[in-house]
Design a protein around this motif. Sequence first.
Motif, PDB file in Angstrom:
ATOM      1  N   PRO A   1       0.805  -1.225   0.000  1.00 17.53           N
ATOM      2  CA  PRO A   1       0.000   0.000   0.000  1.00 17.53           C
ATOM      3  C   PRO A   1       0.836   1.273   0.000  1.00 17.53           C
ATOM      4  N   ARG A   2       0.162   2.364  -0.364  1.00 15.37           N
ATOM      5  CA  ARG A   2       0.686   3.692  -0.067  1.00 15.37           C
ATOM      6  C   ARG A   2       0.322   4.003   1.376  1.00 15.37           C
ATOM      7  N   LEU A   3       1.268   4.499   2.133  1.00 10.71           N
ATOM      8  CA  LEU A   3       1.007   4.761   3.548  1.00 10.71           C
ATOM      9  C   LEU A   3       0.552   6.190   3.813  1.00 10.71           C
ATOM     10  N   GLY A   4       0.570   7.036   2.785  1.00 11.74           N
ATOM     11  CA  GLY A   4       0.096   8.390   2.954  1.00 11.74           C
ATOM     12  C   GLY A   4       1.027   9.252   3.793  1.00 11.74           C
ATOM     13  N   LEU A   5       0.477  10.338   4.305  1.00  9.26           N
ATOM     14  CA  LEU A   5       1.269  11.261   5.119  1.00  9.26           C
ATOM     15  C   LEU A   5       1.729  10.566   6.391  1.00  9.26           C
TER      16      LEU A   5
ATOM     17  N   GLY B   1       8.113  -1.623  -4.274  1.00 11.80           N
ATOM     18  CA  GLY B   1       7.068  -0.924  -3.538  1.00 11.80           C
ATOM     19  C   GLY B   1       7.618   0.208  -2.704  1.00 11.80           C
ATOM     20  N   ALA B   2       8.754  -0.039  -2.035  1.00 13.17           N
ATOM     21  CA  ALA B   2       9.358   1.008  -1.214  1.00 13.17           C
ATOM     22  C   ALA B   2       9.842   2.174  -2.069  1.00 13.17           C
ATOM     23  N   TRP B   3      10.485   1.853  -3.208  1.00 13.25           N
ATOM     24  CA  TRP B   3      10.965   2.917  -4.084  1.00 13.25           C
ATOM     25  C   TRP B   3       9.816   3.718  -4.674  1.00 13.25           C
ATOM     26  N   SER B   4       8.725   3.064  -4.971  1.00 10.98           N
ATOM     27  CA  SER B   4       7.590   3.745  -5.596  1.00 10.98           C
ATOM     28  C   SER B   4       6.773   4.550  -4.591  1.00 10.98           C
ATOM     29  N   TYR B   5       6.548   3.986  -3.409  1.00 15.69           N
ATOM     30  CA  TYR B   5       5.601   4.581  -2.472  1.00 15.69           C
ATOM     31  C   TYR B   5       6.247   5.261  -1.265  1.00 15.69           C
ATOM     32  N   ASP B   6       7.419   4.796  -0.844  1.00 15.05           N
ATOM     33  CA  ASP B   6       8.016   5.317   0.387  1.00 15.05           C
ATOM     34  C   ASP B   6       9.118   6.339   0.143  1.00 15.05           C
ATOM     35  N   VAL B   7       9.952   6.112  -0.864  1.00 17.31           N
ATOM     36  CA  VAL B   7      11.101   6.986  -1.078  1.00 17.31           C
ATOM     37  C   VAL B   7      10.693   8.418  -1.414  1.00 17.31           C
ATOM     38  N   PRO B   8       9.688   8.657  -2.291  1.00 13.20           N
ATOM     39  CA  PRO B   8       9.308  10.066  -2.534  1.00 13.20           C
ATOM     40  C   PRO B   8       8.880  10.800  -1.269  1.00 13.20           C
ATOM     41  N   GLY B   9       8.108  10.127  -0.429  1.00  9.60           N
ATOM     42  CA  GLY B   9       7.714  10.752   0.835  1.00  9.60           C
ATOM     43  C   GLY B   9       8.894  10.968   1.759  1.00  9.60           C
ATOM     44  N   ALA B  10       9.817  10.001   1.763  1.00  9.62           N
ATOM     45  CA  ALA B  10      11.005  10.146   2.598  1.00  9.62           C
ATOM     46  C   ALA B  10      11.837  11.344   2.150  1.00  9.62           C
ATOM     47  N   PHE B  11      11.939  11.545   0.838  1.00  3.21           N
ATOM     48  CA  PHE B  11      12.696  12.693   0.325  1.00  3.21           C
ATOM     49  C   PHE B  11      12.034  14.000   0.743  1.00  3.21           C
ATOM     50  N   ALA B  12      10.714  14.065   0.639  1.00  3.56           N
ATOM     51  CA  ALA B  12      10.012  15.289   1.034  1.00  3.56           C
ATOM     52  C   ALA B  12      10.179  15.565   2.527  1.00  3.56           C
TER      53      ALA B  12
ATOM     54  N   ALA C   1      18.615   7.583   5.163  1.00  2.00           N
ATOM     55  CA  ALA C   1      18.906   6.274   4.567  1.00  2.00           C
ATOM     56  C   ALA C   1      18.340   5.148   5.430  1.00  2.00           C
ATOM     57  N   MET C   2      18.442   5.302   6.746  1.00  2.75           N
ATOM     58  CA  MET C   2      17.969   4.258   7.644  1.00  2.75           C
ATOM     59  C   MET C   2      16.467   4.056   7.541  1.00  2.75           C
ATOM     60  N   THR C   3      15.698   5.141   7.460  1.00  3.72           N
ATOM     61  CA  THR C   3      14.245   4.988   7.415  1.00  3.72           C
ATOM     62  C   THR C   3      13.796   4.342   6.116  1.00  3.72           C
ATOM     63  N   VAL C   4      14.498   4.603   5.013  1.00  4.30           N
ATOM     64  CA  VAL C   4      14.157   3.946   3.743  1.00  4.30           C
ATOM     65  C   VAL C   4      14.472   2.452   3.822  1.00  4.30           C
ATOM     66  N   LEU C   5      15.597   2.095   4.397  1.00  6.26           N
ATOM     67  CA  LEU C   5      15.929   0.680   4.556  1.00  6.26           C
ATOM     68  C   LEU C   5      14.918  -0.019   5.458  1.00  6.26           C
ATOM     69  N   TRP C   6      14.448   0.649   6.482  1.00  3.57           N
ATOM     70  CA  TRP C   6      13.410   0.065   7.336  1.00  3.57           C
ATOM     71  C   TRP C   6      12.129  -0.181   6.552  1.00  3.57           C
ATOM     72  N   ASP C   7      11.772   0.758   5.672  1.00  6.14           N
ATOM     73  CA  ASP C   7      10.569   0.565   4.857  1.00  6.14           C
ATOM     74  C   ASP C   7      10.709  -0.669   3.966  1.00  6.14           C
TER      75      ASP C   7
END
Length: 528
Positions: free
Chosen positions: A219-223, A274-285, A253-259
């Motif tokens: 899933p997308r986890l949203g905000l 899934g992480a690259w598509s849904y989590d990394v953009p939010g992590a960058f923001a 970097a750590m939070t992305v690896l956790w995702d």
Amino acid sequence: MRNWGVSPQRLVPPIQGTALVGWAGPLLVALFGGILRFVRLGEPKAVVFDETYYAKDAYSLLRHGVERTMLGDAKNPIADQRLIAGNLDIFKQCPQPSDCASFVAHPPLGKWMIGVGEWLFGLNPFGWRFAAALVGTLSILIMARVARRMTRSTLLGCLAGLLLALDGLHLVLSRTALLDIFLMFWVLAGFACVVADRDWARRRLVDWYASSPITGLGPRLGLRPWRVAAGLCLGAACAVKWSGVFFLIAFMAMTVLWDMGARRALGLREPYRGAWSYDVPGAFAAMAVVPAATFVATWTGWFVTAGGWGRNWEQATSSGPVFFVIDSVRSWLQYQWQVLGYHSGLDAYHQYMSEPWQWPLLLRQVSFYDSANLPPSACGADKCSQAVLGVGTPALWYGAALALIGLIAWYVATRDWRAGATLLGFAAGWLPWFYYAIADNRTMYLFYMIPVVPFMVLAVVLMAGLALGKEDAPPARRATGAAAVGAFALVVLINFWWLYPVLTAETITHAEWWARILLRSWVTAAPK
């Protein structure tokens, strides 16, 4: 019933004890640490070490929105004397605001925080140290809570808070108007938010897995509010000192690896995609854009006033609003470049300077204050002493050095995320200084270690958790582990109590001062 590939309790293990106990214990430990930090906070009644810069810069920010040039030379002795005497006329008189602009080497947030205490209580030792004591106390509470979350044990969380409260370097910096305690506070707060986000995201994944159609990406986890909060805190760390950026990069970097690990543990077919598509953009923001905006926002005083270093106000206001913005940004970036050059070339000798490889073993302390003019009547002996030594509690630091070695072995054997996060936090705050020591021969001090002291405490607490064993461990094992952990905490307490007079400027005899000097290198000058 959904067929789980992994137990939900493994993704988000329950925390022992009730929420009431989980808050009451850490609050009591923080109260104890706060008493140590606030009692006699106004002593010594002097400008201690680099308070000569930051207490006055904070007052200048309150008065003018930017740092201005003070009376006196580089260490401002004239302004120091006026401050202690209660005379607040400490600024040079200049025909134009820009003529009094002062070049400062650190961003303004830490000085704004010091200024809050001066605004509340006046420009006096208690006032300019108030904010440091407050955030030092709050950091003990955060330490206890984040350790509780990581270990799922309120007892171990309280142990972490207690050990941080009993660290000598943390105590000294909590009672001194320097920037480093604020850097430590925001780094620890950012780390706590990242750890809370880890739990938050995994709960969302568990809820999705239990109630929604399965997809390969998940899933997308949203905000993610905790990750945004982490970005704010780590941006604030950078706005106190630039060295906060090392923690920002490491934790992002750590939070992305956790995702990625969470999606993989859930059994998704394409967890990394899934992480690259849904989590990394939010992590960058959250961990790049938000910190950058936070950093720039703390320079508001420089942007909206004419008296800042390199501001070029008249030029910026000469050709309309668009040019104002462009020229202001250009001037600000040029200022940041000058600051970078200053830090890269900072190699002036100081008798208490030290190298990064000396720090974990406390081979050099920093003398924050030493009164040489006390009469014999002050202590009832021929020679009296009133000193503040910037040094950690040796029993805690040496124990932490062993614990970090044990943590490396534990991580290699198990890949436990708690060991990895603790080691990463320690490495982010310690290893970069080796580059500056080798490449630039930079002037450095032991108190640069204060941002990693919480991770040293975490290392000790994680090893204590291993010593105690799980709840279903044999009673003899639990009793032996509890005895060992309790004995270590008692040794740290006794060691801290022994050092306390020379951490807080109590008046003692010179013989009593000398008895507390663990190593001769604490009082001899560093080699040139």
